[in-house]
Structures are given as structure tokens and as C-alpha cells.
Design a protein around this motif. Structure first.
Motif, short mmCIF file in Angstrom:
data_model
loop_
_atom_site.label_atom_id
_atom_site.label_comp_id
_atom_site.label_asym_id
_atom_site.label_seq_id
_atom_site.Cartn_x
_atom_site.Cartn_y
_atom_site.Cartn_z
N UNK A 106 0.86 -1.30 0.23
CA UNK A 106 0.05 -0.06 -0.10
C UNK A 106 0.88 1.22 -0.09
N UNK A 107 0.20 2.58 -0.22
CA UNK A 107 1.04 3.69 0.14
C UNK A 107 0.60 4.34 1.21
N UNK A 108 1.56 4.64 2.05
CA UNK A 108 1.28 5.58 3.26
C UNK A 108 1.24 7.08 2.80
N UNK A 109 0.21 7.76 2.89
CA UNK A 109 0.33 9.25 2.62
C UNK A 109 0.57 10.07 3.61
N UNK A 110 1.56 10.92 3.47
CA UNK A 110 2.07 11.55 4.60
C UNK A 110 2.16 13.21 4.21
N UNK A 111 2.34 14.11 4.81
CA UNK A 111 2.60 15.46 4.44
C UNK A 111 4.04 15.64 4.42
N UNK A 112 4.54 16.33 3.58
CA UNK A 112 5.93 16.61 3.10
C UNK A 112 6.24 17.52 4.65
N UNK A 113 5.56 18.28 5.03
CA UNK A 113 5.91 19.08 6.11
C UNK A 113 4.93 19.11 7.06
#
Length: 461
Positions: free
Chosen positions: A53-60
Motif C-alpha cells: 500500500x501507499x502511506x500518505x504523509x505530509x511533506x512538512x
């Protein structure tokens, strides 16, 4: 301190943001509106029993700069494993995790009925690797090979302002989002090399979210020493122990000292020795080459140095030197200060620090070796970048977290002296040092002693 190197098969074992510069940095698109969640679940290609899967996280993570990263995650199918998640962290910094899931599954098989194995491509690695072609070519998978100033500056420019978002602290925040996305209260973390530093930093930030820690080939929580003084001092001990094991008739420590004094090649020698531990923890050919060079014939040694440099070649997807530099420069403490120090005065501060060293500090090497290593020079030339906060170097790991410290006594990448430095800050740590083993004990040691210690520790009630 890489988990492994590219030479002769020695590898162990980010998201599209909103600007073109960030696209050029090699980030991977993350679906909108899904920060902190897992998306796109599908069977992992070629990895039976795992879902990717893909874990979606903020750049900052501070929310001041827009953008998201998509981090690939591989998860075993036994989501109801009785002991919960075992998150295995690779090293570098710069090495992905998912490509090594099959190898780690095989190494950890005795515990995987009780644990759910999870591996992640940390930000800036794998498909989202930070791309720095010239720096990658010059350094490959090495920490110590000196890069050119131009290669470092090109790398920093290619990654632009986003380079500030690739510290270990940012990765720790990603791992906490992963824990939440997995829906577990606690995780067990098993880190190798730089992965031990990441695991320890996670435990310091989230002590109530850690069930157990395995730290293999330890980088202490106080951080990586860019002068690598512990390894420089450890080299004579390691070579003499290896010599005794193969019953050699020379004194490799004396030969090492003479070689460095005669040829002024300390950086090349420690770089090659560090790599050679992955090839042969007995260092047999290196011991022979050092003796020949000390006797006036440096040909074999020069050939081995050239061969290790060539063999250390690695793509950014295997070990990203762009991420390596970004993280070490943000995390590190240098003679000139942190990553936000102005360029003016850095060289003078480094020269002053070198002049203050004594032979007791660097053993058979010299000050030029300590101040001329690759990671030091990368950060010397790295443009000023806002420095993230670091935990107190004297803060202890919580006594509520059981910890196993594992190392090999022949390791020059993360010498066992670092393991004992971490022990001072880890109240409940158990220590296992495997004789004759070098770096990455769980993955590479010929003896099963270290692996058996890990199995026992993880399965203990």
C-alpha cells in the motif's frame, strides 16, 4: 553506517509535491486528502502473502509547506498476529525497506507466526529516492568516500528547499502515522545500522507506542560521529582479532599505522576496510595487502581500494545519496555547528577541530583522515538549511521498553564501542556481541548466535 553496501551484492539487505522542483527530486504521488492513511492496497509483486500500500504523509509535518509524499509499505497478511506488528527498519540513511521484505521474512521466519512483518520505504528512498546523479556516482553506497564540492552543491540545488524535510525527525513522524494507519496501539521495532537510530528516536518520541526494540549494528542516539573516531580507533583491534582467527603471522595494526604514515592514504584505507567487513569479516586479503604495502609494495592495497570503490556502485533506488546527505546534514553536529550554520567559517572550524585532535583520538590514522571523510565533506559543502530540533543527547530510553543491543565485534561501519555508548542510555538493554561477525548481524553473520538471541528476545513473554 549503511545496513549494507552494493559491492558484490552487499546490499542487505515521498510524494509528488506541488512544484516542478519537487517533481525532479523523485517524489511519488500521494492521493489528495489521505494524509496519514494507507491507500491502493494490492498484492506485492513477487512477494507472496504480503500486501503493498501507499502511506500518505505530509511533506512538512509542521503544516507550513504544502505537499504530500507517498511511501510504499509492505505488510504481511497475518494482521491478527498475537504479538502485533514487527516494523523492520533498514539503514543508510537512504536504503528502502520493501525490496528487502522477502529476505527479512526468511531471516525472521521463526517469529513471524507471532508477529506481522511490516516494511516501509522511508521518505526519500526507493521509488521516491532523492536523485543526485553526480553525488550518487561519486559515493555509491559508501559513507566515507569523499565527494567533490560540485557534486554536493548540485545535489542540494536539485532538491531545493524541500531538503529541509528529510531529517530523522520527519521519518519518526511518518512512522507514527504508519502506526495509526495500521490500527495498532504499539509496535515492535527492529532496526539495523541507521535503522537503529531511527528506531531509538521513535522510542524517545513515542515511548508508550513501543513494545520492544531490537537494535542491530548500533548507531547511538547521540548521533553519527562525522569524524568516525570510534572506527578509526577500533581498526587495530578488529584487524588483530581477525589476524588471530586466521592465524596470520604479521601484525596488521603495526602495518596499518606504517601504511597511513607512509602513503597518507588514511581515508582510502578506512573506507576500504569498512567495506571489506561485508565481504570477509576475517579481512584476510586486506591484512595481506596492508603487510605488503608496509613492506614497500602498495600494489595489492591500491587494487583492493579501487575494487571496493567500483563495487560500491549503487543506484539512488538502492541507496539514495541525496537522502543520505540531506538526513546526515540535518541531524548532525559538526565542528561548525548544525545545518543552519553559514558557509563562511565552516572550513576554518573544521581545520581547527582537526588541529586539536591527538593520536589518542584517531589511533593509527591521522587528523587528515578524521576531517576528510565523505559524510563530513558532504555536510561541509551543504548549503545552510534550517536545523530541526534534536532530543537531548543524554536523555535515557524509557525503562518500560525492553531493548536488545546486538553487534559484531569485527564491525567497522558501526563499531561495538557505539553499542556500549547506547547501553549507558538504555536501562533495560540486553547486550549480545557476536564474535567474528561484522555489520548487520541478523542478515549477514555466519553464526546463528545473534539471530537466535533476537528470536528469544522477541518471543519472550
Amino acid at each position: 553506517m549503511t545496513v549494507a553496501l552494493a559491492a558484490a551484492g552487499l546490499l542487505l539487505v515521498s510524494g509528488t509535491c506541488t512544484s516542478a522542483a519537487q517533481d525532479r527530486a523523485g517524489t511519488v504521488a500521494a492521493p489528495a486528502g489521505e494524509n496519514g492513511g494507507l491507500s491502493g492496497a494490492a498484492p506485492c509483486p513477487g512477494l507472496d502473502g504480503f500486501t503493498c500500500s501507499t502511506l500518505n504523509v505530509p511533506l512538512d509535518h509542521r503544516g507550513r509547506t504544502p505537499g504530500r509524499l507517498g511511501l510504499k509499505v509492505a505488510m504481511a497478511g497475518n494482521a491478527e498476529a498475537p504479538k502485533g506488528v514487527l516494523l523492520f527498519l533498514t539503514g543508510g540513511p537512504g536504503q528502502p525497506g520493501v525490496p528487502f521484505a522477502a529476505r527479512i521474512r526468511d531471516r525472521m521466519a521463526p517469529v513471524l507466526k507471532d508477529y506481522r512483518l511490516v516494511m516501509i520505504d522511508q521518505r526519500g528512498t526507493g521509488a521516491g529516492a532523492l536523485q543526485c546523479p553526480r553525488l550518487q556516482k561519486e559515493m555509491g553506497a559508501s559513507d566515507l568516500t569523499p565527494p567533490t564540492e560540485q557534486a554536493v552543491k548540485e545535489c542540494a540545488a536539485a532538491n531545493g528547499e524541500q531538503r529541509r524535510f528529510y531529517s530523522t525527525g520527519d521519518t519518526v513522524a511518518d512512522l507514527e502515522l504508519l502506526r495509526r494507519a495500521l490500527g495498532v496501539r504499539k509496535m515492535t521495532l527492529d532496526g539495523v545500522s541507521y535503522g537503529t537510530y531511527t528506531a531509538t528516536r521513535y522510542a524517545l518520541a513515542h515511548p508508550n507506542r513501543v513494545a520492544r526494540l531490537v537494535l542491530d549494528s548500533v548507531v547511538p542516539q547521540t548521533g553519527y560521529d562525522p569524524m568516525d573516531l570510534a572506527a578509526l580507533r577500533a581498526a587495530p583491534r578488529v584487524l588483530r582479532e581477525a589476524c588471530a582467527a586466521i592465524e596470520c603471522t604479521t601484525d596488521p595494526a603495526a602495518d596499518l599505522a606504517k601504511v597511513v604514515d607512509t602513503y597518507g592514504n588514511g581515508v582510502d584505507v578506512i573506507d576500504a576496510l569498512t567495506t571489506w567487513g561485508f565481504v570477509d569479516p576475517d579481512y584476510a586479503e586486506m591484512i595481506d595487502a596492508l603487510h605488503r604495502a608496509a613492506e614497500g609494495d602498495p600494489g595489492l592495497l591500491r587494487g583492493l581500494i579501487a575494487g571496493t570503490r567500483q563495487g560500491n556502485a549503487a543506484t539512488a533506488e538502492e541507496l539514495s545519496q541525496g537522502l543520505h546527505a540531506s538526513t546526515l546534514c540535518l541531524d548532525g553536529r559538526y565542528p561548525w555547528g548544525r545545518s543552519d550554520a553559514p558557509m563562511a567559517g565552516r572550513r576554518e572550524a573544521l581545520e581547527k577541530a582537526g588541529a586539536e585532535l591527538t593520536p589518542r583520538d584517531y589511533g593509527p590514522f591521522d587528523a587528515a583522515t578524521a576531517t576528510g571523510l565523505g559524510s563530513m565533506l558532504s555536510c561541509l559543502h551543504w548549503p545552510p538549511t534550517p536545523a530541526p530540533p534534536l532530543p537531548s543527547p543524554h536523555r535515557r530510553l524509557p525503562g518500560s521498553v525492553p531493548v536488545l543491543l546486538l553487534g559484531g565485534d569485527r564491525d567497522l561501519s558501526t563499531p561495538v564501542e557505539w553499542l556500549y555508548d547506547q547501553k549507558k542510555l538504555t536501562p533495560r538493554a540486553e547486550v549480545v556481541v557476536v564474535e567474528g561477525a561484522a555489520h548487520s548481524v541478523q542478515s549477514r553473520a555466519a553464526s546463528d548466535e545473534g539471530r537466535e538471541a533476537v528470536y528469544d528476545f522477541l518471543l519472550r513473554r
